[in-house]
Write a protein that holds these residues in place. Structure first.
Motif, short mmCIF file in Angstrom:
data_model
loop_
_atom_site.label_atom_id
_atom_site.label_comp_id
_atom_site.label_asym_id
_atom_site.label_seq_id
_atom_site.Cartn_x
_atom_site.Cartn_y
_atom_site.Cartn_z
N ARG A 55 -1.11 -6.92 6.09
CA ARG A 55 0.03 -6.11 6.50
C ARG A 55 0.94 -5.77 5.32
NH1 ARG A 55 -0.37 -9.13 11.36
NH2 ARG A 55 1.08 -10.73 10.64
N GLY A 56 1.11 -6.70 4.42
CA GLY A 56 1.98 -6.45 3.28
C GLY A 56 1.27 -5.91 2.06
N HIS A 57 0.04 -6.37 1.83
CA HIS A 57 -0.66 -6.04 0.59
C HIS A 57 -1.66 -4.90 0.73
CE1 HIS A 57 0.68 -9.55 -1.86
NE2 HIS A 57 0.88 -10.08 -0.66
N GLY A 58 -2.00 -4.53 1.96
CA GLY A 58 -3.03 -3.54 2.15
C GLY A 58 -4.41 -4.18 2.25
N ILE A 65 -7.72 -10.99 -2.49
CA ILE A 65 -7.00 -12.28 -2.49
C ILE A 65 -7.83 -13.34 -1.77
CG2 ILE A 65 -5.01 -13.48 -1.51
CD1 ILE A 65 -3.40 -10.87 -2.04
N MET A 66 -8.33 -13.01 -0.61
CA MET A 66 -9.11 -13.98 0.16
C MET A 66 -10.42 -14.31 -0.54
SD MET A 66 -7.16 -14.76 2.64
CE MET A 66 -8.34 -15.77 3.54
N LEU A 80 -2.70 -11.76 -8.19
CA LEU A 80 -2.64 -10.56 -7.36
C LEU A 80 -1.37 -10.53 -6.52
CD1 LEU A 80 -6.36 -10.44 -6.15
CD2 LEU A 80 -5.26 -8.83 -7.72
N ILE A 81 -1.03 -11.68 -5.97
CA ILE A 81 0.17 -11.77 -5.14
C ILE A 81 1.42 -11.56 -5.99
CG2 ILE A 81 1.55 -13.35 -3.73
CD1 ILE A 81 -1.15 -14.61 -2.84
N ASP A 82 1.45 -12.20 -7.15
CA ASP A 82 2.61 -12.05 -8.04
C ASP A 82 2.81 -10.59 -8.46
OD1 ASP A 82 3.02 -14.75 -7.88
OD2 ASP A 82 2.13 -15.22 -9.84
N ALA A 83 1.69 -9.91 -8.74
CA ALA A 83 1.78 -8.51 -9.16
C ALA A 83 2.39 -7.65 -8.06
CB ALA A 83 0.40 -7.98 -9.54
N LEU A 88 7.18 -4.72 -5.94
CA LEU A 88 8.20 -4.53 -4.91
C LEU A 88 9.60 -4.64 -5.51
CD1 LEU A 88 8.68 -4.05 -1.90
CD2 LEU A 88 8.73 -6.53 -1.59
N VAL A 89 9.79 -5.58 -6.42
CA VAL A 89 11.09 -5.70 -7.10
C VAL A 89 11.39 -4.42 -7.89
CG1 VAL A 89 12.33 -6.90 -8.94
CG2 VAL A 89 11.05 -8.22 -7.24
N THR A 90 10.37 -3.90 -8.56
CA THR A 90 10.54 -2.66 -9.32
C THR A 90 10.94 -1.51 -8.40
OG1 THR A 90 8.92 -3.36 -10.97
CG2 THR A 90 9.40 -1.00 -10.84
N GLU A 91 10.30 -1.44 -7.24
CA GLU A 91 10.65 -0.36 -6.30
C GLU A 91 12.06 -0.54 -5.77
OE1 GLU A 91 9.03 1.90 -2.27
OE2 GLU A 91 7.88 0.23 -3.12
N ARG A 92 12.47 -1.78 -5.54
CA ARG A 92 13.84 -2.02 -5.09
C ARG A 92 14.84 -1.52 -6.14
NH1 ARG A 92 14.99 -4.88 -0.77
NH2 ARG A 92 13.36 -6.12 0.26
N ASP A 93 14.55 -1.82 -7.41
CA ASP A 93 15.43 -1.36 -8.48
C ASP A 93 15.46 0.17 -8.53
OD1 ASP A 93 15.97 -3.97 -9.14
OD2 ASP A 93 14.55 -4.06 -10.81
#
Length: 231
Positions: A55-58, A65-66, A80-83, A88-93
């Motif tokens: 749902r979050g990562h596509g 990941i799995m 992969l999760i960290d990226a 998401l942080v970049t998009e928030r900025d």
């Protein structure tokens, strides 16, 4: 458990479970003497984790990941999760910067143009883009410069300059030209304040929703990792 037993919990088909199994979403599966797949609570949790992470990562990233975890390479999964969190942080900025820029533009804060309308070269220099970029925006129906009756050259008056400033900020935020055109149309039709507020609110809602989906996925994935360690 059979494939259908895992499928029922999520409203899936048994074939979908077999497909996820073949894709590496589930841990290795034992088979009965007759060749049927045998699933355990570990497989059930792997499926819950995958669907939550998806749902979050596509879909594709969730598969990766799995698969990394099931291949015994959790560090690859963590990267992969960290990226995804960094993105998401970049998009928030970016959303914050766009909100500031568009709010300023909607109240007329940018330095207004004085004298005659700007030429394509003058506007390109003002924005720090290529003249060809402005022509592309025009071809996409985003900008609507006037034309000098005598020369036929493009003329960018205050409204066109303001639109170009907005386009620059939206493109910097990663929005495709089609969505930029739709937003500017809505902005022109609905009035700057209402359209701007709706646009920024929708963006913020999408970011907040994705953050929550990351948390939900992380919780299910952590449960799966715990079960793997205990298995």
């Amino acid at each position: 458990m059979r494939p259908i037993d895992l499928a029922r919990e999520h409203g899936l088909s048994a074939q979908a479970i077999r497909n996820y199994d073949d894709a590496g979403v589930l841990p290795p599966t034992e088979r009965s003497d007759s060749g049927y797949r045998r699933y355990t609570p570990l497989h059930a949790q792997a499926l819950r984790a995958f669907l939550a992470v998806r749902r979050g990562h596509g879909h594709q990233r969730a598969v990766e990941i799995m698969r990394a975890i099931n291949d015994g390479e959790p560090e690859s999964a963590y990267r992969l999760i960290d990226a995804a969190h960094i993105a998401l942080v970049t998009e928030r900025d970016t959303r914050t910067k766009v909100a500031t820029a568009l709010s300023a533009l909607s109240t007329g804060a940018p330095t207004p143009i004085h004298g005659p309308p700007l030429t394509v070269g003058e506007l390109a220099r003002r924005l720090g883009v290529h003249a060809a970029t402005l022509r592309t925006w025009e071809a996409e129906g985003i900008l609507h410069p006037a034309r000098d009756h005598a020369t036929g050259y493009r003329e960018y008056g205050p409204d066109s300059v303001r639109d170009a400033e907005i386009v620059k900020q939206l493109r910097r935020g990663g929005y495709p030209l089609r969505q930029v055109a739709q937003f500017l149309d809505a902005l022109r039709e609905a009035g700057s304040t209402d359209a701007l507020t709706a646009f920024l609110d929708a963006w913020q809602h999408r970011l907040s929703t994705r953050s929550r989906e990351f948390l939900t996925g992380a919780a299910q994935l952590d449960n799966y990792l715990t079960m793997l360690e205990q298995n």
